[in-house]
Motif scaffolding. Structure first.
Motif, PDB file in Angstrom:
ATOM      1  N   THR A  62       0.833  -1.203   0.000  1.00 28.18           N
ATOM      2  CA  THR A  62       0.000   0.000   0.000  1.00 28.18           C
ATOM      3  C   THR A  62       0.872   1.259   0.000  1.00 28.18           C
ATOM      4  OG1 THR A  62      -0.136   0.184   2.406  1.00 28.18           O
ATOM      5  CG2 THR A  62      -1.758  -1.240   1.319  1.00 28.18           C
ATOM      6  N   SER A  63       0.219   2.402   0.042  1.00 25.40           N
ATOM      7  CA  SER A  63       0.911   3.694   0.109  1.00 25.40           C
ATOM      8  C   SER A  63       0.094   4.651   0.966  1.00 25.40           C
ATOM      9  CB  SER A  63       1.105   4.272  -1.296  1.00 25.40           C
ATOM     10  OG  SER A  63      -0.138   4.431  -1.937  1.00 25.40           O
ATOM     11  N   ASP A  64       0.692   5.811   1.249  1.00 26.27           N
ATOM     12  CA  ASP A  64       0.003   6.891   1.987  1.00 26.27           C
ATOM     13  C   ASP A  64      -0.543   6.444   3.333  1.00 26.27           C
ATOM     14  OD1 ASP A  64       0.475   8.542  -0.212  1.00 26.27           O
ATOM     15  OD2 ASP A  64      -1.393   7.914  -1.182  1.00 26.27           O
ATOM     16  N   GLY A  65       0.187   5.556   4.010  1.00 30.73           N
ATOM     17  CA  GLY A  65      -0.195   5.167   5.361  1.00 30.73           C
ATOM     18  C   GLY A  65      -1.319   4.158   5.461  1.00 30.73           C
ATOM     19  N   VAL A 111     -12.090 -15.500  -7.982  1.00 30.25           N
ATOM     20  CA  VAL A 111     -11.183 -15.338  -6.848  1.00 30.25           C
ATOM     21  C   VAL A 111     -11.895 -14.539  -5.765  1.00 30.25           C
ATOM     22  CG1 VAL A 111      -8.987 -14.356  -6.065  1.00 30.25           C
ATOM     23  CG2 VAL A 111      -9.145 -15.374  -8.352  1.00 30.25           C
ATOM     24  N   ASP A 112     -11.817 -15.016  -4.513  1.00 25.37           N
ATOM     25  CA  ASP A 112     -12.389 -14.293  -3.371  1.00 25.37           C
ATOM     26  C   ASP A 112     -11.346 -14.198  -2.263  1.00 25.37           C
ATOM     27  OD1 ASP A 112     -15.104 -13.978  -4.338  1.00 25.37           O
ATOM     28  OD2 ASP A 112     -15.366 -16.125  -3.987  1.00 25.37           O
ATOM     29  N   ILE A 113     -11.116 -12.995  -1.724  1.00 27.18           N
ATOM     30  CA  ILE A 113     -10.241 -12.836  -0.558  1.00 27.18           C
ATOM     31  C   ILE A 113     -11.025 -13.265   0.674  1.00 27.18           C
ATOM     32  CG2 ILE A 113      -8.813 -11.273   0.801  1.00 27.18           C
ATOM     33  CD1 ILE A 113      -7.822 -11.557  -2.075  1.00 27.18           C
ATOM     34  N   THR A 114     -10.527 -14.274   1.415  1.00 22.42           N
ATOM     35  CA  THR A 114     -11.294 -14.833   2.532  1.00 22.42           C
ATOM     36  C   THR A 114     -10.686 -14.530   3.897  1.00 22.42           C
ATOM     37  OG1 THR A 114     -10.120 -16.930   2.267  1.00 22.42           O
ATOM     38  CG2 THR A 114     -12.260 -16.712   1.162  1.00 22.42           C
ATOM     39  N   GLN A 115      -9.393 -14.151   3.948  1.00 21.50           N
ATOM     40  CA  GLN A 115      -8.760 -13.833   5.232  1.00 21.50           C
ATOM     41  C   GLN A 115      -7.740 -12.726   5.042  1.00 21.50           C
ATOM     42  OE1 GLN A 115      -6.807 -17.129   7.239  1.00 21.50           O
ATOM     43  NE2 GLN A 115      -6.614 -16.010   9.165  1.00 21.50           N
ATOM     44  N   LYS A 116      -7.753 -11.749   5.959  1.00 23.06           N
ATOM     45  CA  LYS A 116      -6.790 -10.644   5.933  1.00 23.06           C
ATOM     46  C   LYS A 116      -6.148 -10.546   7.309  1.00 23.06           C
ATOM     47  CE  LYS A 116      -8.038  -6.823   3.721  1.00 23.06           C
ATOM     48  NZ  LYS A 116      -8.851  -5.632   3.308  1.00 23.06           N
ATOM     49  N   ILE A 117      -4.816 -10.643   7.338  1.00 22.46           N
ATOM     50  CA  ILE A 117      -4.063 -10.596   8.591  1.00 22.46           C
ATOM     51  C   ILE A 117      -3.206  -9.331   8.581  1.00 22.46           C
ATOM     52  CG2 ILE A 117      -2.339 -11.753  10.028  1.00 22.46           C
ATOM     53  CD1 ILE A 117      -3.243 -14.406   8.631  1.00 22.46           C
ATOM     54  N   ARG A 118      -3.393  -8.497   9.564  1.00 19.59           N
ATOM     55  CA  ARG A 118      -2.687  -7.204   9.627  1.00 19.59           C
ATOM     56  C   ARG A 118      -1.185  -7.425   9.765  1.00 19.59           C
ATOM     57  NH1 ARG A 118      -0.995  -2.423   9.670  1.00 19.59           N
ATOM     58  NH2 ARG A 118      -1.945  -0.705  10.801  1.00 19.59           N
ATOM     59  N   VAL A 119      -0.419  -6.688   8.964  1.00 19.07           N
ATOM     60  CA  VAL A 119       1.038  -6.783   8.957  1.00 19.07           C
ATOM     61  C   VAL A 119       1.627  -5.379   9.009  1.00 19.07           C
ATOM     62  CG1 VAL A 119       3.059  -7.552   7.642  1.00 19.07           C
ATOM     63  CG2 VAL A 119       0.995  -8.939   7.626  1.00 19.07           C
ATOM     64  N   GLU A 120       2.725  -5.223   9.761  1.00 16.23           N
ATOM     65  CA  GLU A 120       3.444  -3.942   9.780  1.00 16.23           C
ATOM     66  C   GLU A 120       4.355  -3.886   8.557  1.00 16.23           C
ATOM     67  OE1 GLU A 120       5.570  -3.645  13.441  1.00 16.23           O
ATOM     68  OE2 GLU A 120       3.767  -3.821  14.662  1.00 16.23           O
ATOM     69  N   GLY A 121       4.149  -2.919   7.695  1.00 12.49           N
ATOM     70  CA  GLY A 121       4.980  -2.777   6.503  1.00 12.49           C
ATOM     71  C   GLY A 121       4.440  -3.589   5.334  1.00 12.49           C
ATOM     72  N   GLU A 122       4.879  -3.224   4.128  1.00  7.40           N
ATOM     73  CA  GLU A 122       4.438  -3.956   2.937  1.00  7.40           C
ATOM     74  C   GLU A 122       4.950  -5.399   2.981  1.00  7.40           C
ATOM     75  OE1 GLU A 122       6.423  -1.201   2.545  1.00  7.40           O
ATOM     76  OE2 GLU A 122       5.052   0.384   1.869  1.00  7.40           O
ATOM     77  N   VAL A 123       4.172  -6.317   2.422  1.00  6.83           N
ATOM     78  CA  VAL A 123       4.570  -7.728   2.391  1.00  6.83           C
ATOM     79  C   VAL A 123       5.430  -7.962   1.149  1.00  6.83           C
ATOM     80  CG1 VAL A 123       3.774 -10.122   2.409  1.00  6.83           C
ATOM     81  CG2 VAL A 123       2.416  -8.356   3.566  1.00  6.83           C
ATOM     82  N   ASN A 124       6.735  -8.137   1.354  1.00  7.83           N
ATOM     83  CA  ASN A 124       7.647  -8.381   0.232  1.00  7.83           C
ATOM     84  C   ASN A 124       7.539  -9.807  -0.294  1.00  7.83           C
ATOM     85  OD1 ASN A 124       8.582  -5.797   0.570  1.00  7.83           O
ATOM     86  ND2 ASN A 124      10.551  -6.367   1.466  1.00  7.83           N
ATOM     87  N   PRO A 146      -3.096   0.606   5.821  1.00  6.28           N
ATOM     88  CA  PRO A 146      -2.599  -0.615   6.469  1.00  6.28           C
ATOM     89  C   PRO A 146      -2.299  -1.724   5.455  1.00  6.28           C
ATOM     90  CG  PRO A 146      -4.968  -0.386   6.830  1.00  6.28           C
ATOM     91  CD  PRO A 146      -4.503   0.892   6.198  1.00  6.28           C
ATOM     92  N   ASN A 147      -1.359  -2.602   5.809  1.00  5.63           N
ATOM     93  CA  ASN A 147      -0.991  -3.729   4.968  1.00  5.63           C
ATOM     94  C   ASN A 147      -1.475  -5.037   5.564  1.00  5.63           C
ATOM     95  OD1 ASN A 147       0.876  -2.980   2.569  1.00  5.63           O
ATOM     96  ND2 ASN A 147       1.580  -1.674   4.250  1.00  5.63           N
ATOM     97  N   PHE A 148      -1.704  -6.009   4.664  1.00  3.31           N
ATOM     98  CA  PHE A 148      -2.240  -7.299   5.094  1.00  3.31           C
ATOM     99  C   PHE A 148      -1.567  -8.462   4.367  1.00  3.31           C
ATOM    100  CE2 PHE A 148      -5.651  -4.206   5.644  1.00  3.31           C
ATOM    101  CZ  PHE A 148      -6.077  -4.467   6.943  1.00  3.31           C
TER     102      PHE A 148
END
Length: 399
Positions: free
Chosen positions: A66-69, A100-113, A71-73
């Motif tokens: 993401t950008s501009d603050g 395709v369906d997104i079924t789970q989102k887990i909060r992460v600090e920072g972008e997921v590389n 949250p990332n998942f």
């Protein structure tokens, strides 16, 4: 400068229009799913269970950049793929459409590389982010938490000073995780060890690369061996029990971005480089490559062997292409008009993305099905038409 940029955009759009027009002839399956944010990572989970009628449920690991603050998942997606031999319903209300369906989102600090699952327990996923720590999440435990809350990994792995992309779980030693980063280090953790306050220090740090470690990978047959590549143009083969690499060589003329061991032949590996080539090496004689795959026009960032066919591999580059290679075709005669399309071993080129491809993954349960993600916010699941690869399904090993 601006005119050049606009010309580049026009060229991309023109290429995409031609690709879209030809998709009915090139693919047996194509799903293009727009994501809210680009994903830098994608991997098929090994589970596959029949869903409704003519579709089968598969699962993917994704992440956000993401950008501009915002949250990332770390995300889990359900992918409904058609079953080849399933009878087609004539009832329009029951027609099953791949999706395709997104079924789970887990909060992460920072972008997921980069995110990868543990082979022995696929619900456990390691994630490298734009921070120096590596996070480990157990998706079954995370599922009971409020989605979109705080970043609460089950483990935080320390040892790196900078971010990176290299990540590899051992298929032999449960819980053994390797990581390579921009600090030139390779870290090894045993996530089954006792952690203090959910923080685990590396049990070993390997230092031999003189520049960024782009990728690390465990060997597929020898539980103690792993390989690493980096911006110092080197390929290194390590025994995890030793402090120094067993082999270290200059593998390319520019940065080496990825390596992949062949799962059928323990001696063969492939490397991807910024010099636009994919190199094939034999561990028994690393003095020079067995063969160079030339067909990309820009830096090659990733290479992965097909888990279902010994002589097939795919690579991605800054030319917005996923290229599939068949080593059985090396040396085949070509018609004059085919020479401009690339060498004979270039089997297929997927041109469905409008920007740099960040990651791709072969589906082991569904032969020839690949998922790919790119900076244009797209996730694509695709399978080239059978007529392209049909002659090669019963091939003998090349080496």
């Amino acid at each position: 400068m601006r005119e050049e940029e606009e010309a580049g955009v026009d060229e991309v759009e023109e290429e995409f229009t031609v690709w879209k027009k030809n998709t009915p002839f090139l693919y047996d399956l194509i799903i293009s799913h727009p994501l809210e944010w680009p994903s830098l990572t994608v991997q098929w989970l090994p589970s596959a269970a029949r869903s409704n009628g003519s579709l089968e449920l598969h699962k993917l690991i994704l992440g956000t950049h993401t950008s501009d603050g915002h949250p990332n998942f770390l995300m889990i997606a359900d992918v409904h793929l058609p079953i080849a031999d399933a009878p087609q319903s004539t009832n329009t209300e029951e027609l099953s459409i791949p999706k395709v369906d997104i079924t789970q989102k887990i909060r992460v600090e920072g972008e997921v590389n980069r995110a990868r699952y543990m082979p022995q327990n696929p619900s456990v996923i390691a994630a490298k982010t734009s921070n120096s720590e590596v996070y480990v999440f157990d998706c079954t435990k995370q599922s009971v938490k409020e989605q979109g809350g705080l970043c609460e990994p089950d483990l935080r792995l320390t040892g790196h000073d900078k971010e990176g992309y290299g990540l590899s779980w051992s298929s032999f030693k449960e819980g053994y995780l390797l990581s390579g980063s921009n600090d030139c280090k390779i870290c090894l953790w045993d996530v089954s060890a006792m952690a203090q306050d959910k923080v685990l220090e590396a049990i070993h740090v390997y230092e031999a690369h003189q520049n960024v470690v782009e990728h690390v990978s465990w060997h597929v047959k020898d539980e103690n061996l792993f390989g690493s590549v980096g911006d110092d143009q080197c390929l290194m083969i390590w025994d995890m029990r030793l402090q120094k690499p067993q082999h270290s060589l200059k593998a390319h003329e520019k940065e080496v971005n990825y390596l992949s061991f062949n799962s059928f032949n323990e001696w063969i590996l492939a490397t991807a480089s910024s010099d636009t080539t994919v190199a094939l090496f034999d561990l028994r004689n690393l003095s020079s490559p067995l063969h160079l795959l030339t067909g990309h026009t820009e830096e090659v960032f990733q290479v992965e062997w097909d888990p279902n066919h010994e002589t097939v591999l795919a690579s991605t580059a800054d030319d917005r292409r996923v290229t599939v290679w068949d080593l059985n075709r090396i040396g085949e005669e070509q018609l004059t008009e085919d020479v401009d399309d690339g060498p004979p071993e270039l089997l297929f080129s997927h041109g469905g993305h409008k920007a740099k491809i960040s990651d791709f993954s072969w589906n082991k349960k569904e032969p020839w099905v690949i998922s790919s993600v790119a900076d244009d916010n797209s996730l694509q699941v695709w399978q080239m038409t059978e007529s392209i690869y049909r002659d090669d399904d019963d091939f003998a090993g090349l080496f």
